[in-house]
Write a protein that holds these residues in place. Structure first.
Motif: not given
Length: 685
Positions: A563-572
């Motif tokens: 849903n929120y691929p921007q979370l890869y910026r912090y965990r991925g």
């Protein structure tokens, strides 16, 4: 003249002044013009509060009018920042709150925190930075114009997830091509109308465990004598007299006199950090006595008691704080062994996931939790300055972070902005009485926020603040569960590497997650609004059809990162190509030849005399800042235009801009190497 008919600046012929104003200086950093707190010369005191005369109603319209309090007074209550990134594309530019101007000390005094966004070792006069305030802070008393407004009006900016009304931007790398501001999958962001404020529920001042000591105009000898007099009186008090009776016998006038001489009584049972007694309806019923604080209290005895652990049961000897040393108060405290919460049926709270952006919270696992039940509000929220970054953050307690969590108070604050404007200053909004003696938990969200051009027109016509095209569509259904609401990347302003990269999760000192907390971490919300439900009610401006375009929507999924691929910026981990696909990075074109340190000052000999008369040594500071600000702004523009890939990677990973400076000079071989894929944090999302 502004929206409500007030003067926009003191010299304006039209308009009038509001009858009620909060007079307190604030700093507003124009990041887009190259301004930044890091550019302040530490050897010049001009931006320090004693030079700025922070509580004086300076009505100055010279070359740098930013130093005077505006005709409407201080309406945000924070040090602020703006930029020329995504903000420049929105219907209304609302400043970002960097730090609160007003907080409370352990005794309940209101303290003005100063004009810097961050503080360091040089800002303390002694080695007591954990328990005493930085040296540029000031106490706020009845002599400060508008002090009575504090905790009676809301002091907030807004972080609304708006989109542009059309093609209004001109990017630095293609200034002749107009662009629009938007973000993908707006149906997955039910919570779009977010508050931007350090003040709990928009009005309650942050509580610290620090003590304010008066040092201006104080002689250390006189302060020492005042402390000695206090201890002599304690030794000579009637046998068996309690601390409470001793305090009452001397009276407030005596202790105010000590304070003015530079000797602050260390609060004990009366300290403002005691546990709350919370009713089942989240009402505040009472307080427990204060708790012992390391560095202020010497715990001489621990006793079995029904009070929360650390609660002060008896004062064995009072203590006091001077600017240069502290005489600890000796106390007996509860061991907490018999404490039973009146809300013991409530489950333990979930702790915030500090691997995700929480730029206003401690990064110690378990120190802050998400309050959803009365029990979660019993321990107070405590704030202070983070040692690593120098930013003012919440150190522990029920988290207040309306940028990432939806609270029951948010809608009450927004409603007040429509119907509770002060008649004597319509930029200020009064706090409803029913909000005062209760707490507001994080809750599920009923309905969802949606863009509507008619709402924007209504607000413009009716002069309603904040100006936005967003409104709540309430279909009676919950649009998501309780949890962490990610921001689209372009709205995480503070994490921009041209702002404060130290707040990027990749750059904060985050420890390992304890196995005891693994099952208690706050999850990312799972949105429920489908593209069909969203597009059925969205009403975009004619010039912005993409706001309602079905191809920009997404069916909600159960995995957060989907849903929120921007979370890869912090965990991925993502490649550069993937980063570009999930990021919208805008930098408005700047006419670099016109950039100055402040964006407002021109260097003319006549200006020097005007500025110098009003603010001694300011002109020198501005000239010092000018070179750094102009260079910083030019570097940013050139990197965006000529080295976009490196710009993006540095922005994504939180790399300091200086790591790319050599690129502008063509010295690629000397630059700090940046990975073509970025890995941040650990764990799955």
């Amino acid at each position: 003249m502004d929206t409500y008919g007030y003067k926009s600046y003191f010299g304006e012929r039209q308009g009038f002044l509001p009858r009620v104003r909060l007079v307190a200086a604030q700093q507003r950093w124009e990041i887009g013009s190259g301004e930044h707190p890091a550019l302040v010369n530490p050897n010049m005191d001009v931006l320090k509060s004693e030079q700025r005369r922070v509580f004086e109603d300076i009505r100055y319209d010279g070359p740098y009018s930013g130093l005077s309090v505006s005709p409407t007074g201080n309406i945000y209550g924070h040090n602020l920042a703006t930029d020329v990134g995504y903000q420049a594309l929105l219907p209304q530019l609302y400043p970002v709150c960097l730090s609160p101007l007003f907080v409370k000390d352990l005794a309940g005094r209101i303290v003005y925190t100063g004009l810097q966004a961050t503080v360091g070792e040089k800002d303390w006069t002694a080695n007591n930075r954990d328990v005493l305030f930085p040296k540029e802070c000031r106490v706020v008393d009845e002599n400060v114009q508008g002090a009575e407004l504090l905790e009676n009006v809301f002091l907030t900016s807004f972080r609304f997830l708006d989109m542009s009304e059309g093609f209004s931007g001109h990017p630095a790398d293609d200034p002749y091509n107009a662009v629009a501001g938007f973000y993908e999958q707006p149906n997955l962001y039910p919570y779009k109308m977010r508050l931007d404020t350090f003040y709990i529920d928009g009005w309650r001042l942050p509580q610290t465990q620090m003590l304010f000591v008066q040092t201006d105009g104080v002689m250390s000898r006189g302060a020492e004598e005042a402390g000695a007099d206090l201890m002599r009186r304690w030794a000579e008090r009637p046998e068996g007299q309690s601390y409470e009776a001793f305090y009452e016998s001397l009276g407030e006038v005596y202790f105010d006199g000590l304070f003015n001489k530079g000797c602050t009584l260390i609060p004990t049972v009366e300290a403002c950090n005691g546990y709350n007694k919370v009713g089942r309806g989240f009402e505040l019923e009472d307080y427990w006595p204060g708790r012992a604080v390391k560095g202020l209290h010497d715990i001489a005895e621990r006793r079995t008691s029904d009070a929360p652990e650390g609660t002060i049961l008896e004062v064995l000897s009072p203590g006091y704080a001077l600017g240069h040393r502290i005489e600890l108060a000796k106390v007996a405290v509860s061991d907490g062994a018999q404490y039973v919460s009146s809300n013991q049926q409530d489950a333990d709270p979930r702790v915030i996931d500090i691997r995700l952006p929480h730029q206003r919270s401690s990064v110690k696992w378990g120190s802050c939790w998400l309050p959803t039940a009365p029990k979660h509000f019993e321990a107070p929220a405590i704030w202070g300055w983070e040692e690593d970054s120098g930013h003012f953050v919440q150190m522990r307690g029920p988290v207040w972070d309306p940028l990432h969590y939806y609270y029951a108070s948010v809608d009450k604050v927004l409603a007040s902005y429509e119907n509770r404007l002060l008649p004597d200053n319509q930029w200020l909004v009064s706090v409803p009485e029913e909000m005062r003696l209760r707490f507001y938990p994080a809750v599920e969200m009923r309905g969802f926020d949606v863009a509507d051009k008619d709402e924007l027109e209504r607000r413009r016509n009716d002069k309603i603040n904040p100006l936005t095209m967003l409104k709540r569509f309430d279909d009676g259904k919950f649009s998501c569960d309780v949890g962490y609401h990610p921001l689209p990347l372009q709205f995480e302003y503070e994490l921009d590497n041209w702002w404060f990269p130290a707040l990027h999760p990749a750059n904060r000192h985050i420890g390992e997650l304890s196995f005891k907390l693994e099952d208690r971490v706050v999850p990312v919300v799972t949105p429920k609004t489908t593209p069909q439900e969203y597009t059925a009610v969205v009403n975009p401006p004619e010039e912005a059809p993409w706001i309602a375009a079905f191809e920009h929507m997404q069916v909600p999924r159960t995995v957060a990162v989907e849903n929120y691929p921007q979370l890869y910026r912090y965990r991925g981990q993502l490649t550069l190509a993937d980063i570009k696909s999930v990021s919208f990075i805008h930098l408005e074109y700047q006419y670099l030849d016109n950039v100055t340190a402040t964006g407002q000052i021109e260097y003319d000999p006549r200006d020097f005399e005007q500025v110098e008369n009003a603010f001694p040594t300011l002109y020198q500071q501005l000239r010092f800042m000018d070179a750094g600000a102009a260079e910083r702004s030019a570097l940013r523009q050139k990197l965006f235009v000529d080295h976009y890939d490196d710009y993006v990677m540095a922005w994504w990973s939180g790399a300091a801009p200086e790591t790319l400076a050599s690129l502008v000079g063509g010295e690629k071989d000397k630059r700090a190497s940046l990975p073509r894929a970025a890995t941040m944090g650990v764990g799955n999302v």
